[in-house]
Design a protein around this motif. Structure first.
Motif, PDB file in Angstrom:
ATOM      1  N   PHE A  33       0.822  -1.219   0.000  1.00 17.26           N
ATOM      2  CA  PHE A  33       0.000   0.000   0.000  1.00 17.26           C
ATOM      3  C   PHE A  33       0.856   1.270   0.000  1.00 17.26           C
ATOM      4  N   LYS A  34       2.015   1.197   0.621  1.00 15.98           N
ATOM      5  CA  LYS A  34       2.935   2.341   0.572  1.00 15.98           C
ATOM      6  C   LYS A  34       3.303   2.636  -0.894  1.00 15.98           C
ATOM      7  N   VAL A  35       3.588   1.564  -1.630  1.00  7.46           N
ATOM      8  CA  VAL A  35       3.945   1.696  -3.052  1.00  7.46           C
ATOM      9  C   VAL A  35       2.738   2.179  -3.864  1.00  7.46           C
ATOM     10  N   LEU A  36       1.587   1.557  -3.659  1.00  8.07           N
ATOM     11  CA  LEU A  36       0.373   1.913  -4.409  1.00  8.07           C
ATOM     12  C   LEU A  36       0.051   3.399  -4.251  1.00  8.07           C
ATOM     13  N   PHE A  37       0.021   3.876  -3.011  1.00  7.46           N
ATOM     14  CA  PHE A  37      -0.356   5.275  -2.760  1.00  7.46           C
ATOM     15  C   PHE A  37       0.683   6.224  -3.342  1.00  7.46           C
ATOM     16  N   LEU A  38       1.959   5.857  -3.229  1.00  6.55           N
ATOM     17  CA  LEU A  38       3.025   6.713  -3.748  1.00  6.55           C
ATOM     18  C   LEU A  38       2.946   6.830  -5.277  1.00  6.55           C
ATOM     19  N   ILE A  39       2.674   5.703  -5.941  1.00  2.52           N
ATOM     20  CA  ILE A  39       2.552   5.729  -7.404  1.00  2.52           C
ATOM     21  C   ILE A  39       1.400   6.646  -7.824  1.00  2.52           C
ATOM     22  N   LEU A  40       0.266   6.518  -7.156  1.00  3.20           N
ATOM     23  CA  LEU A  40      -0.899   7.343  -7.517  1.00  3.20           C
ATOM     24  C   LEU A  40      -0.605   8.828  -7.306  1.00  3.20           C
ATOM     25  N   LYS A  41       0.163   9.163  -6.265  1.00  4.44           N
ATOM     26  CA  LYS A  41       0.546  10.560  -6.050  1.00  4.44           C
ATOM     27  C   LYS A  41       1.476  11.034  -7.156  1.00  4.44           C
ATOM     28  N   LYS A  42       2.422  10.180  -7.549  1.00  8.22           N
ATOM     29  CA  LYS A  42       3.366  10.553  -8.613  1.00  8.22           C
ATOM     30  C   LYS A  42       2.656  10.711  -9.960  1.00  8.22           C
ATOM     31  N   LEU A  43       1.527   9.992 -10.112  1.00 15.45           N
ATOM     32  CA  LEU A  43       0.740  10.125 -11.343  1.00 15.45           C
ATOM     33  C   LEU A  43      -0.122  11.384 -11.327  1.00 15.45           C
ATOM     34  N   GLY A  44      -0.084  12.104 -10.202  1.00 11.51           N
ATOM     35  CA  GLY A  44      -0.815  13.371 -10.112  1.00 11.51           C
ATOM     36  C   GLY A  44      -2.290  13.219  -9.799  1.00 11.51           C
ATOM     37  N   LYS A  45      -2.674  12.065  -9.224  1.00 17.75           N
ATOM     38  CA  LYS A  45      -4.082  11.868  -8.854  1.00 17.75           C
ATOM     39  C   LYS A  45      -4.375  12.692  -7.599  1.00 17.75           C
ATOM     40  N   ALA A  46      -5.176  13.714  -7.728  1.00 16.62           N
ATOM     41  CA  ALA A  46      -5.443  14.624  -6.595  1.00 16.62           C
ATOM     42  C   ALA A  46      -6.075  13.886  -5.424  1.00 16.62           C
ATOM     43  N   TRP A  47      -6.856  12.854  -5.733  1.00 16.60           N
ATOM     44  CA  TRP A  47      -7.560  12.118  -4.685  1.00 16.60           C
ATOM     45  C   TRP A  47      -6.652  11.161  -3.920  1.00 16.60           C
ATOM     46  N   ALA A  48      -5.405  10.990  -4.362  1.00 12.66           N
ATOM     47  CA  ALA A  48      -4.491  10.039  -3.709  1.00 12.66           C
ATOM     48  C   ALA A  48      -4.168  10.442  -2.267  1.00 12.66           C
ATOM     49  N   ASP A  49      -4.260  11.731  -1.979  1.00 10.84           N
ATOM     50  CA  ASP A  49      -3.982  12.185  -0.606  1.00 10.84           C
ATOM     51  C   ASP A  49      -5.013  11.658   0.385  1.00 10.84           C
ATOM     52  N   GLY A  50      -6.179  11.249  -0.110  1.00 11.34           N
ATOM     53  CA  GLY A  50      -7.235  10.754   0.772  1.00 11.34           C
ATOM     54  C   GLY A  50      -7.200   9.251   0.985  1.00 11.34           C
ATOM     55  N   LEU A  51      -6.155   8.577   0.479  1.00  9.57           N
ATOM     56  CA  LEU A  51      -6.071   7.122   0.622  1.00  9.57           C
ATOM     57  C   LEU A  51      -5.393   6.766   1.949  1.00  9.57           C
ATOM     58  N   PHE A  52      -5.925   5.755   2.630  1.00  8.15           N
ATOM     59  CA  PHE A  52      -5.345   5.356   3.914  1.00  8.15           C
ATOM     60  C   PHE A  52      -5.426   3.846   4.068  1.00  8.15           C
ATOM     61  N   HIS A  53      -4.308   3.251   4.462  1.00  9.50           N
ATOM     62  CA  HIS A  53      -4.284   1.813   4.732  1.00  9.50           C
ATOM     63  C   HIS A  53      -4.472   1.597   6.229  1.00  9.50           C
ATOM     64  N   LEU A  54      -5.631   1.051   6.627  1.00  7.77           N
ATOM     65  CA  LEU A  54      -5.857   0.690   8.026  1.00  7.77           C
ATOM     66  C   LEU A  54      -5.254  -0.698   8.220  1.00  7.77           C
ATOM     67  N   SER A  55      -4.004  -0.673   8.676  1.00  4.81           N
ATOM     68  CA  SER A  55      -3.213  -1.888   8.826  1.00  4.81           C
ATOM     69  C   SER A  55      -3.474  -2.493  10.202  1.00  4.81           C
ATOM     70  N   TYR A  56      -3.736  -3.783  10.244  1.00  4.43           N
ATOM     71  CA  TYR A  56      -4.013  -4.409  11.538  1.00  4.43           C
ATOM     72  C   TYR A  56      -3.168  -5.665  11.716  1.00  4.43           C
ATOM     73  N   GLY A  57      -3.000  -6.045  12.980  1.00  8.17           N
ATOM     74  CA  GLY A  57      -2.151  -7.186  13.308  1.00  8.17           C
ATOM     75  C   GLY A  57      -2.904  -8.508  13.288  1.00  8.17           C
ATOM     76  N   MET A  58      -2.140  -9.567  13.289  1.00  9.80           N
ATOM     77  CA  MET A  58      -2.658 -10.932  13.298  1.00  9.80           C
ATOM     78  C   MET A  58      -3.415 -11.216  14.601  1.00  9.80           C
ATOM     79  N   VAL A  59      -4.371 -12.128  14.527  1.00 12.14           N
ATOM     80  CA  VAL A  59      -5.074 -12.588  15.726  1.00 12.14           C
ATOM     81  C   VAL A  59      -4.621 -14.020  16.021  1.00 12.14           C
ATOM     82  N   ASP A  60      -4.214 -14.258  17.256  1.00 14.57           N
ATOM     83  CA  ASP A  60      -3.834 -15.604  17.679  1.00 14.57           C
ATOM     84  C   ASP A  60      -4.827 -16.098  18.717  1.00 14.57           C
ATOM     85  N   LEU A  61      -4.967 -17.398  18.780  1.00 15.31           N
ATOM     86  CA  LEU A  61      -5.696 -18.046  19.871  1.00 15.31           C
ATOM     87  C   LEU A  61      -4.664 -18.615  20.834  1.00 15.31           C
ATOM     88  N   PRO A  62      -5.048 -18.907  22.079  1.00 12.40           N
ATOM     89  CA  PRO A  62      -4.074 -19.459  23.017  1.00 12.40           C
ATOM     90  C   PRO A  62      -3.383 -20.710  22.485  1.00 12.40           C
TER      91      PRO A  62
END
Length: 593
Positions: free
Chosen positions: A364-393
């Motif tokens: 997602f870091k790469v995806l968003f950066l490419i879209l910004k470099k392509l001049g997509k004005a809406w790219a600034d509004g992109l956000f990756h809500l990254s979450y961690g793994m879930v384990d059971l005991p």
């Protein structure tokens, strides 16, 4: 409307005090205002240390001078005290009483005006070769809750689901069904469709391993055996047939996907999540090639000798990234570029949230950066809500070996655990059988959702089903029980009319009113941080404060009618905010337990 902006006024008047006392301009961002710690008198605390460079006096003396001015300028400030460099402000009982009557109890309390802005939250994104598992549950609950919080914050929200319904993994399930299925269907097998297809994904993997071992016994290396095994070659051939539009393959693909979608639908209903828009990778995998050409024309991308297209991100601290293969076929980033453009073209949202596990952080870091470099004005509004793994005991999940923690099984187990715990505590007296079953589901699902949402999304978490159903801990059932307790008090009270109000309040009432007043800013903070955990932890603290209030003060047995009416009004306001907070996490609160 009671003035609920005391915090802003305290900051503004502190700025004025610094100007008049010390002839210095200080921005309000440098004024640190906190809630007073419980061991000290007061409700708000101003940190004085940053001001001493202007006053040239001790923190204590500076605090005394500012406190005196604040008491003169703000009628609600009845006293103050200075502890070292901390100025503690005590507000009048009238302020808190009016805040409850005129603001917190109002129907529009904590309701944000529509902003006219739109946000898309994309979550779930399952593969159609296996059922949803525990990791998917965290994803779905996070996505749904973030969407609900932004809706409460005044945004128009689009909940989207991009389904991964093509590729070699889908062909593995299809091929295994052809070879080993003997025409089995969800109906004949008595299985949900997603479970049936997942069964054949596991069957493929087992048969594939047998072939690999046989080839290794003939002298091939592990890598050679993996490439040369007949099953994987057949699966790759099937994928080529699918991409070529072979009728028989397409028909089988459609049939098995329909089985899976029906199964997913049941799981989504059980989880209480929903979607406004479905995207399918089979429709989007060819998107993005126009964007690649656009990037070549702009000089953002470059071609190598083999005709493959790349972008050089080394100056951004990343590496060179392939965006189109030499034979003209897409890679994941190609279709993600195209899908991002498609989503914006269709919905024109200001922000677009991708709820995806942290193993995709780099993508997602790469995806968003490419879209910004392509001049997509809406790219600034992109956000990756990254979450961690879930384990059971018992340990980490593994999907291909068939030891995955199945979402449906886990939900059923949570409802059974809730039933056992509830019956053990004897909390179902007077309930019909139907009401009991509904209560067990409400408690079990509330326990699951709350436990997964109370932890910051970025953190990996260990999910303990038994701990999550504790009625006394930091759990969903504790908060649900608090809500049911309040509703029971209100039912017993019946209609209580009192034109009078109270003149004074106890610390328990004041603490509860102050906590309730924080609801709107908690919603705002949770939205901006994409963090349901902030709602979860806020409502837990609120429930604890109510229980303290309930145990320390009489409500129904107090003799003075006006005090009873006030405490019932405070109870009703608390129940309302608890229900709204839990609703933002997709959790139902029972009327009785």
């Amino acid at each position: 409307m009671a003035d609920s902006s005391i915090p802003q006024r305290l900051v503004a008047e502190t700025v004025n005090a610094v100007k008049s006392l010390y002839q210095a301009d200080i921005p309000d961002t440098q004024i640190s205002l906190q809630e007073t710690r419980k061991e000290f008198e007061g409700q708000f605390t101003i940190v004085i240390f940053p001001v001493t460079r202007f006053s040239k006096k001790s923190p204590e003396q500076t605090g005394q001078e500012i406190g005196e001015l604040l008491q003169q300028q703000i009628a609600e400030v009845v006293s103050y005290n200075v502890i070292k460099g901390f100025l503690n402000i005590v507000l009048s009982d009238d302020y808190w009483i009016n805040l409850l009557h005129e603001s917190i109890s109002a129907p529009d309390f904590g309701v944000f005006e529509p902003t006219g802005k739109r946000i898309m939250v994309e979550y779930s994104s399952p593969n159609t070769n296996k059922p949803l598992h525990l990791g998917h549950i965290r994803n779905n609950l996070l996505g749904f809750s973030v969407a609900e919080i932004w809706k409460a914050y005044g945004y128009d929200v689009v909940k989207a689901n991009l389904i991964n319904d093509r590729g070699i993994h889908i062909c593995k399930s299809m091929l295994a069904w052809q070879k080993f299925g003997h025409g089995e269907t969800p109906e004949t097998a008595g299985l949900k469709g997603d479970h049936l297809v997942g069964k054949y994904y596991v069957a493929f993997d087992k048969a594939y391993k047998v072939e690999i071992d046989a080839l290794k016994a003939q002298g091939q290396t592990e890598e050679e055996a993996k490439k040369n095994a007949p099953l994987i070659k057949e699966a790759q051939h099937m994928l080529q047939q699918w991409e070529a539009g072979d009728d028989a393959v397409i028909q089988l693909w459609k049939t098995m996907n329909e089985w899976v979608y029906a199964g997913f639908g049941v799981t989504y209903d059980s989880l209480g999540v929903s979607f406004d828009k479905f995207y399918y990778e089979s429709d989007t995998y060819l998107l993005g090639k126009d964007i690649i050409q656009e990037g070549l024309d702009k000089g953002v991308f470059f071609k190598k000798e083999d005709n493959s297209v790349w972008i050089d991100l080394t100056t951004d601290g990343l590496d060179e990234k392939l965006v189109l293969r030499g034979d003209g076929t897409s890679v994941y980033i190609t279709q993600d570029l195209g899908t991002a453009q498609l989503k914006y073209d269709e919905f024109g949202m200001e922000e677009s949230i991708y709820v995806v596990g942290n193993e995709q952080d780099y993508h997602f870091k790469v995806l968003f950066l490419i879209l910004k470099k392509l001049g997509k004005a809406w790219a600034d509004g992109l956000f990756h809500l990254s979450y961690g793994m879930v384990d059971l005991p018992s340990g980490k999940m593994k999907s291909r070996e068939g030891t995955v923690v199945d979402a449906d099984d886990l939900m059923a187990e949570m409802i059974e655990t809730a039933q056992a715990r509830t019956e053990e505590l004897g909390k179902t007296e007077g309930f019909s059988e139907e009401e009991k079953q509904e209560l067990y589901r409400t408690i079990g699902m509330g326990a699951l959702k709350y436990f997964l949402l109370k932890v910051d999304p970025k953190k990996r978490l260990l999910f303990d089903p038994n701990e999550s159903v504790d009625f006394q801990g930091h759990t969903g059932p504790f908060i649900q029980y608090t809500h049911a307790r309040i509703k029971s008090v209100l039912r017993k009270a019946g209609e209580v009319n009192s034109d009078q109000s109270v003149d004074t309040i106890t610390e328990y009432e004041r603490d509860l009113i102050q906590a309730l007043s924080n609801y709107p800013q908690t919603v705002e903070a949770a939205a901006k941080d994409f963090s349901p955990a902030q709602i979860a932890n806020y409502v837990y603290e609120l429930a604890k404060l109510y229980n303290k209030f309930y145990h320390e003060l009489s409500i129904l047995k107090v003799e003075e009618e006006h005090i009873k009416a006030f405490r019932l009004k405070l109870s009703a306001a608390t129940a309302s905010v608890i229900a709204r907070c839990m609703g933002l996490m997709g959790i139902t609160v029972p009327e009785s337990m």
